[in-house]
Scaffold this motif. Structure first.
Motif, PDB file in Angstrom:
ATOM      1  N   ARG A  57       0.842  -1.191   0.000  1.00  0.00           N
ATOM      2  CA  ARG A  57       0.000   0.000   0.000  1.00  0.00           C
ATOM      3  C   ARG A  57       0.878   1.241   0.000  1.00  0.00           C
ATOM      4  NH1 ARG A  57      -3.310  -3.319  -0.759  1.00  0.00           N
ATOM      5  NH2 ARG A  57      -5.447  -3.489   0.047  1.00  0.00           N
ATOM      6  N   ARG A  74      -1.274   0.044  -5.132  1.00  0.00           N
ATOM      7  CA  ARG A  74      -2.573   0.259  -4.496  1.00  0.00           C
ATOM      8  C   ARG A  74      -2.423   1.248  -3.353  1.00  0.00           C
ATOM      9  NH1 ARG A  74      -6.015  -3.696  -6.197  1.00  0.00           N
ATOM     10  NH2 ARG A  74      -7.484  -3.190  -4.529  1.00  0.00           N
ATOM     11  N   GLU A  79      -3.769   5.446  -2.089  1.00  0.00           N
ATOM     12  CA  GLU A  79      -4.583   6.647  -2.234  1.00  0.00           C
ATOM     13  C   GLU A  79      -3.700   7.816  -2.643  1.00  0.00           C
ATOM     14  OE1 GLU A  79      -8.105   9.062   0.200  1.00  0.00           O
ATOM     15  OE2 GLU A  79      -6.807   7.651   1.278  1.00  0.00           O
ATOM     16  N   ASP A  91      -7.694   4.118 -11.536  1.00  0.00           N
ATOM     17  CA  ASP A  91      -8.716   3.152 -11.127  1.00  0.00           C
ATOM     18  C   ASP A  91      -9.191   3.519  -9.722  1.00  0.00           C
ATOM     19  OD1 ASP A  91     -10.221   1.005 -10.281  1.00  0.00           O
ATOM     20  OD2 ASP A  91      -8.713  -0.518 -10.766  1.00  0.00           O
ATOM     21  N   PRO A  92     -10.458   3.945  -9.550  1.00  0.00           N
ATOM     22  CA  PRO A  92     -10.902   4.395  -8.232  1.00  0.00           C
ATOM     23  C   PRO A  92     -10.937   3.288  -7.188  1.00  0.00           C
ATOM     24  CG  PRO A  92     -12.752   4.271  -9.750  1.00  0.00           C
ATOM     25  CD  PRO A  92     -11.513   4.062 -10.563  1.00  0.00           C
ATOM     26  N   ALA A  93     -11.002   2.042  -7.620  1.00  0.00           N
ATOM     27  CA  ALA A  93     -10.984   0.937  -6.667  1.00  0.00           C
ATOM     28  C   ALA A  93      -9.568   0.653  -6.166  1.00  0.00           C
ATOM     29  CB  ALA A  93     -11.562  -0.318  -7.311  1.00  0.00           C
ATOM     30  N   ARG A  94      -8.578   1.017  -6.968  1.00  0.00           N
ATOM     31  CA  ARG A  94      -7.183   0.731  -6.635  1.00  0.00           C
ATOM     32  C   ARG A  94      -6.432   1.953  -6.146  1.00  0.00           C
ATOM     33  NH1 ARG A  94      -2.835   1.485  -9.420  1.00  0.00           N
ATOM     34  NH2 ARG A  94      -3.991   2.009 -11.307  1.00  0.00           N
ATOM     35  N   PRO A 141      -7.933   5.572  -5.331  1.00  0.00           N
ATOM     36  CA  PRO A 141      -8.826   6.729  -5.221  1.00  0.00           C
ATOM     37  C   PRO A 141      -8.018   7.995  -4.986  1.00  0.00           C
ATOM     38  CG  PRO A 141      -8.888   5.418  -3.215  1.00  0.00           C
ATOM     39  CD  PRO A 141      -8.095   4.627  -4.212  1.00  0.00           C
TER      40      PRO A 141
END
Length: 296
Positions: free
Chosen positions: A122, A230, A232, A259-262, A264
């Protein structure tokens, strides 16, 4: 040990190519986080974040060519910072860590996660990490000057005293209004030399090489779009000199089609490129780090 804000920090080093990387460590019994600073910054850019993340085990290196790591040799470039970050994890005996990157450090974080998704599952990218390929034939040196000209100009300046140096930063439109222990500690860490010729510790060749990668390296620009990266993206409302035109805006971020899922993305209101790391805005960065640690 040194005190930066209210968090007690300690200095350590880690073996890397050509020498040892200087690292500021805010110890905690919680999960590990590594924070990567901007192009003319240093580890104490994250002192306020350390305060906002009690219990988190936070390591922030002075990146190669800056502050305590100024003596580390080239070749420079973002790939060198990735290698140094992996070496730091290995030295600490860590399998993985969340990465926080600000400005250029966000590009390093994205590149590290793209190359080593198992080590950096992350990332939190703060006012950086999302780049836009320049038009063909662009003069990268001229573009770098246009984007961070004032920061680069500072590297050739000398100051007669520490007081003069601090006065210079107190007058900085993006930092002065937020002056306090965190900002003072951050700018002081960069100071080197002897009066009356005190100067920035940043190595100009390192700044040029790193800036060229941020602005024009294909792998760096593609990193944030890689499926293994992945986290934010947070961006500041205002720019490097607190001007209304920021590095990002809603239109440019939307055009990047993250990609807003990966990955945002959201704006932190009432901030500029620097103040986003200082109170009160740093609480929003800390919240994003906590989300990353939770795997969210």
């Amino acid at each position: 040990m040194t005190t930066s804000g209210s968090a007690l920090a300690r200095d350590l080093t880690a073996p890397v190519r050509g020498g040892r990387l200087a690292v500021t460590h805010w110890p905690g019994d919680g999960p590990p986080v590594v924070a990567l600073h901007g192009i003319t910054a240093n580890s104490l850019a994250f002192a306020a974040l350390a305060d906002a993340l009690p219990g988190v085990d936070l390591h922030a290196p002075d990146l190669r060519g800056r502050a305590g790591s100024a003596e580390l040799p080239g070749p420079y470039g973002l790939g060198a910072h990735v290698d140094d970050t992996v070496a730091l994890l290995d030295h600490l005996g860590l399998e993985r860590a969340v990465l926080v990157g600000h400005s250029m450090g966000a590009f390093v974080a994205a590149l590290a996660a793209a190359r080593h998704p198992d080590r950096f599952p992350r990332v939190v990218l703060v006012d950086g990490g999302l780049g836009f390929p320049p038009p063909g034939g662009t003069d990268i040196d001229a573009l770098l000057k246009a984007v961070i000209g004032p920061a680069m100009d500072r590297l050739s300046m000398t100051f007669a005293s520490a007081e003069d140096y601090l006065a210079f930063f107190r007058a900085h439109p993006a930092l002065g209004p937020h002056w306090g222990p965190h900002v003072a500690g951050y700018v002081t860490r960069d100071l080197t030399g002897r009066a009356p010729e005190l100067r920035s510790s940043c190595v100009l060749d390192a700044v040029r090489a790193d800036g060229a990668d941020v602005l024009g390296d294909a792998e760096t620009l593609a990193a944030v779009h890689q499926p293994g990266v992945r986290g934010e993206l947070l961006w500041a409302e205002r720019g490097l000199l607190d001007e209304p035109r920021a590095l990002y805006d809603a239109g440019r971020v939307a055009a990047a089609a993250l990609d807003p899922a990966r990955m945002p993305a959201r704006r932190i209101d009432g901030t500029n490129h620097y103040s986003v790391l200082f109170p009160p805005a740093v609480e929003e960065v800390a919240a994003a780090v906590r989300d990353a640690l939770a795997g969210g």
